[in-house]
Design a protein around this motif. Structure first.
Motif, PDB file in Angstrom:
ATOM      1  N   ASP A  26     -12.559  76.603  49.297  1.00 47.31           N
ATOM      2  CA  ASP A  26     -11.098  76.634  49.270  1.00 47.31           C
ATOM      3  C   ASP A  26     -10.604  77.248  50.574  1.00 47.31           C
ATOM      4  O   ASP A  26     -11.225  78.172  51.091  1.00 47.31           O
ATOM      5  N   ALA A  30      -5.295  78.067  49.821  1.00 47.44           N
ATOM      6  CA  ALA A  30      -5.579  77.571  48.470  1.00 47.44           C
ATOM      7  C   ALA A  30      -5.934  78.735  47.547  1.00 47.44           C
ATOM      8  O   ALA A  30      -5.528  78.756  46.381  1.00 47.44           O
ATOM      9  N   MET A  33      -2.767  80.474  46.591  1.00 49.07           N
ATOM     10  CA  MET A  33      -2.014  79.612  45.664  1.00 49.07           C
ATOM     11  C   MET A  33      -2.619  79.657  44.268  1.00 49.07           C
ATOM     12  O   MET A  33      -1.909  79.661  43.265  1.00 49.07           O
ATOM     13  N   LYS A  34      -3.937  79.682  44.213  1.00 46.04           N
ATOM     14  CA  LYS A  34      -4.606  79.717  42.904  1.00 46.04           C
ATOM     15  C   LYS A  34      -4.310  81.031  42.182  1.00 46.04           C
ATOM     16  O   LYS A  34      -4.107  81.033  40.967  1.00 46.04           O
ATOM     17  N   TYR A  93       8.027  75.405  56.422  1.00 45.57           N
ATOM     18  CA  TYR A  93       7.102  75.882  55.387  1.00 45.57           C
ATOM     19  C   TYR A  93       7.459  77.327  54.995  1.00 45.57           C
ATOM     20  O   TYR A  93       7.585  77.646  53.809  1.00 45.57           O
ATOM     21  N   LEU A  97       8.850  78.961  51.410  1.00 48.23           N
ATOM     22  CA  LEU A  97       8.211  80.106  50.740  1.00 48.23           C
ATOM     23  C   LEU A  97       9.235  81.206  50.482  1.00 48.23           C
ATOM     24  O   LEU A  97       9.184  81.877  49.447  1.00 48.23           O
ATOM     25  N   LEU A 100      11.102  80.289  47.457  1.00 52.26           N
ATOM     26  CA  LEU A 100      10.243  80.529  46.290  1.00 52.26           C
ATOM     27  C   LEU A 100      10.274  82.013  45.917  1.00 52.26           C
ATOM     28  O   LEU A 100      10.428  82.375  44.751  1.00 52.26           O
ATOM     29  N   PHE A 104      11.392  83.991  42.435  1.00 50.25           N
ATOM     30  CA  PHE A 104      10.614  84.984  41.688  1.00 50.25           C
ATOM     31  C   PHE A 104      11.422  86.267  41.480  1.00 50.25           C
ATOM     32  O   PHE A 104      11.256  86.949  40.467  1.00 50.25           O
ATOM     33  N   GLN A 129      10.498  73.704  43.209  1.00 49.37           N
ATOM     34  CA  GLN A 129      10.134  74.202  44.545  1.00 49.37           C
ATOM     35  C   GLN A 129       8.654  73.957  44.841  1.00 49.37           C
ATOM     36  O   GLN A 129       8.288  73.622  45.966  1.00 49.37           O
ATOM     37  N   LYS A 130       7.855  74.106  43.822  1.00 52.45           N
ATOM     38  CA  LYS A 130       6.417  73.853  44.000  1.00 52.45           C
ATOM     39  C   LYS A 130       6.192  72.370  44.328  1.00 52.45           C
ATOM     40  O   LYS A 130       5.479  72.029  45.269  1.00 52.45           O
ATOM     41  N   HIS A 134       4.658  71.068  47.790  1.00 52.55           N
ATOM     42  CA  HIS A 134       3.393  70.341  47.823  1.00 52.55           C
ATOM     43  C   HIS A 134       3.549  68.958  48.428  1.00 52.55           C
ATOM     44  O   HIS A 134       2.654  68.473  49.116  1.00 52.55           O
ATOM     45  N   PHE A 137       4.181  69.494  52.321  1.00 52.89           N
ATOM     46  CA  PHE A 137       3.097  70.089  53.108  1.00 52.89           C
ATOM     47  C   PHE A 137       1.721  69.603  52.682  1.00 52.89           C
ATOM     48  O   PHE A 137       0.707  70.257  52.943  1.00 52.89           O
ATOM     49  N   ALA A 139      -0.104  69.152  49.853  1.00 51.64           N
ATOM     50  CA  ALA A 139      -1.098  69.711  48.928  1.00 51.64           C
ATOM     51  C   ALA A 139      -1.412  68.657  47.874  1.00 51.64           C
ATOM     52  O   ALA A 139      -0.507  67.958  47.425  1.00 51.64           O
ATOM     53  N   GLU A 142      -2.498  69.450  41.247  1.00 55.09           N
ATOM     54  CA  GLU A 142      -3.493  69.442  40.160  1.00 55.09           C
ATOM     55  C   GLU A 142      -3.031  68.496  39.062  1.00 55.09           C
ATOM     56  O   GLU A 142      -1.918  68.231  38.899  1.00 55.09           O
TER      57      GLU A 142
HETATM   58  C1  HEM Z   1       5.240  78.104  41.728  1.00 60.07           C
HETATM   59  C2  HEM Z   1       4.927  77.706  42.932  1.00 60.07           C
HETATM   60  C3  HEM Z   1       3.559  77.216  43.367  1.00 60.07           C
HETATM   61  C4  HEM Z   1       2.370  77.207  42.708  1.00 60.07           C
HETATM   62  C5  HEM Z   1       2.071  77.679  41.289  1.00 60.07           C
HETATM   63  C6  HEM Z   1       1.394  76.621  43.609  1.00 60.07           C
HETATM   64  C7  HEM Z   1       0.051  76.411  43.293  1.00 60.07           C
HETATM   65  C8  HEM Z   1      -0.860  75.770  44.106  1.00 60.07           C
HETATM   66  C9  HEM Z   1      -2.200  75.415  43.731  1.00 60.07           C
HETATM   67  C10 HEM Z   1      -2.826  75.662  42.346  1.00 60.07           C
HETATM   68  C11 HEM Z   1      -2.776  74.817  44.803  1.00 60.07           C
HETATM   69  C12 HEM Z   1      -4.132  74.152  44.833  1.00 60.07           C
HETATM   70  C13 HEM Z   1      -5.229  74.987  45.379  1.00 60.07           C
HETATM   71  C14 HEM Z   1      -6.509  74.135  45.342  1.00 60.07           C
HETATM   72  O1  HEM Z   1      -7.000  73.864  44.249  1.00 60.07           O
HETATM   73  O2  HEM Z   1      -6.953  73.705  46.405  1.00 60.07           O
HETATM   74  C15 HEM Z   1      -1.808  74.800  45.880  1.00 60.07           C
HETATM   75  C16 HEM Z   1      -2.034  74.298  47.139  1.00 60.07           C
HETATM   76  C17 HEM Z   1      -1.102  74.295  48.159  1.00 60.07           C
HETATM   77  N1  HEM Z   1       0.197  74.734  48.070  1.00 60.07           N
HETATM   78 FE1  HEM Z   1       1.084  75.561  46.463  1.00 60.07          FE
HETATM   79  N2  HEM Z   1       2.001  76.306  44.797  1.00 60.07           N
HETATM   80  C18 HEM Z   1       3.329  76.641  44.696  1.00 60.07           C
HETATM   81  C19 HEM Z   1       4.297  76.497  45.655  1.00 60.07           C
HETATM   82  C20 HEM Z   1       4.081  76.046  46.944  1.00 60.07           C
HETATM   83  C21 HEM Z   1       5.094  75.961  47.976  1.00 60.07           C
HETATM   84  C22 HEM Z   1       6.580  76.320  47.795  1.00 60.07           C
HETATM   85  C23 HEM Z   1       4.472  75.507  49.095  1.00 60.07           C
HETATM   86  C24 HEM Z   1       5.039  75.253  50.460  1.00 60.07           C
HETATM   87  C25 HEM Z   1       6.024  75.928  51.000  1.00 60.07           C
HETATM   88  C26 HEM Z   1       3.064  75.295  48.768  1.00 60.07           C
HETATM   89  C27 HEM Z   1       2.108  74.830  49.646  1.00 60.07           C
HETATM   90  C28 HEM Z   1       0.802  74.543  49.295  1.00 60.07           C
HETATM   91  C29 HEM Z   1      -0.155  73.958  50.226  1.00 60.07           C
HETATM   92  C30 HEM Z   1       0.111  73.576  51.660  1.00 60.07           C
HETATM   93  C31 HEM Z   1      -1.367  73.817  49.511  1.00 60.07           C
HETATM   94  C32 HEM Z   1      -2.702  73.236  50.014  1.00 60.07           C
HETATM   95  C33 HEM Z   1      -3.616  74.312  50.530  1.00 60.07           C
HETATM   96  C34 HEM Z   1      -3.895  74.205  52.014  1.00 60.07           C
HETATM   97  O3  HEM Z   1      -3.182  73.487  52.743  1.00 60.07           O
HETATM   98  O4  HEM Z   1      -4.845  74.862  52.474  1.00 60.07           O
HETATM   99  N3  HEM Z   1       2.872  75.639  47.452  1.00 60.07           N
HETATM  100  N4  HEM Z   1      -0.648  75.383  45.423  1.00 60.07           N
END
Ligand code: HEM
Length: 142
Positions: A26, A30, A33-34, A93, A97, A100, A104, A129-130, A134, A137, A139, A142
């Motif tokens: 990861d 990541a 985020m997890k 980005y 955040l 977000l 909260f 927002q999530k 995603h 950017f 992501a 899931e």
């Molecule tokens: C309640 C809000 C959020 C939750 C619960 C959440 C949860 C997650 C989860 C579970 C992953 C997957 C990790 C994996 O299995 O690889 C992830 C990935 C990601 N999230 Fe979120 N996320 C949220 C909000 C956001 C927001 C607002 C942004 C951007 C501003 C964001 C950007 C990303 C990115 C870019 C990834 C990919 C990881 C990477 O690029 O290395 N997320 N998120």
């Protein structure tokens, strides 16, 4: 004998593919985020339980820390963005955040006031927002 060799080869190939997938680490983002995801799930489940108020505030504090840490990290997909556009990409980005983070704060305020309706509204906003974050950017959801 030949069939046995072939089967052995196939099983070995399948096993190494699995190992290769499992070894895929990861990103630091990541991982943050997890942690946020896990805390949010627990928070949603028990927000209405007055006995869990302190626990819920602690979960919110954990979440705030993951957002703070995420600010300092780049989304993996930044590597596909042309060099000249990266600063704007990162700024956008960070702004999402920040939004977000504010939501909260709304959850925290609703929790402190014991207002379940407001908490529910804030949770819905978090989901939007999530999804937007995603999508914007890159992501994989899931
Ligand atoms: C309640 C809000 C959020 C939750 C619960 C959440 C949860 C997650 C989860 C579970 C992953 C997957 C990790 C994996 O299995 O690889 C992830 C990935 C990601 N999230 Fe979120 N996320 C949220 C909000 C956001 C927001 C607002 C942004 C951007 C501003 C964001 C950007 C990303 C990115 C870019 C990834 C990919 C990881 C990477 O690029 O290395 N997320 N998120």
């Amino acid at each position: 004998m030949k069939l046995k060799t072939l089967l052995t080869l196939l099983i070995t190939a399948a096993f190494s593919t699995q190992v290769a997938f499992a070894a895929e680490e990861d990103s630091a983002l990541a991982k943050e985020m997890k942690t946020m995801n896990k805390s949010l799930r627990t928070l949603k489940r028990q927000i209405a339980d007055p006995a869990k108020k302190e626990d819920n505030l602690a979960l919110l504090a954990t979440i705030k820390k993951t957002i703070e840490a995420s600010h300092k990290l780049d989304p993996a997909k930044i590597k596909d963005v042309p060099e000249a556009e990266r600063a704007a990409y990162k700024q956008k980005y960070n702004a999402q955040l920040d939004d977000l983070d504010k939501t909260f704060d709304e959850v925290a305020a609703a929790l402190k006031a014991g207002n379940e309706g407001d908490a529910k509204k804030a949770f819905d906003k978090l989901t939007e927002q999530k999804e937007k974050g995603h999508k914007d950017f890159g992501a994989d959801d899931e």
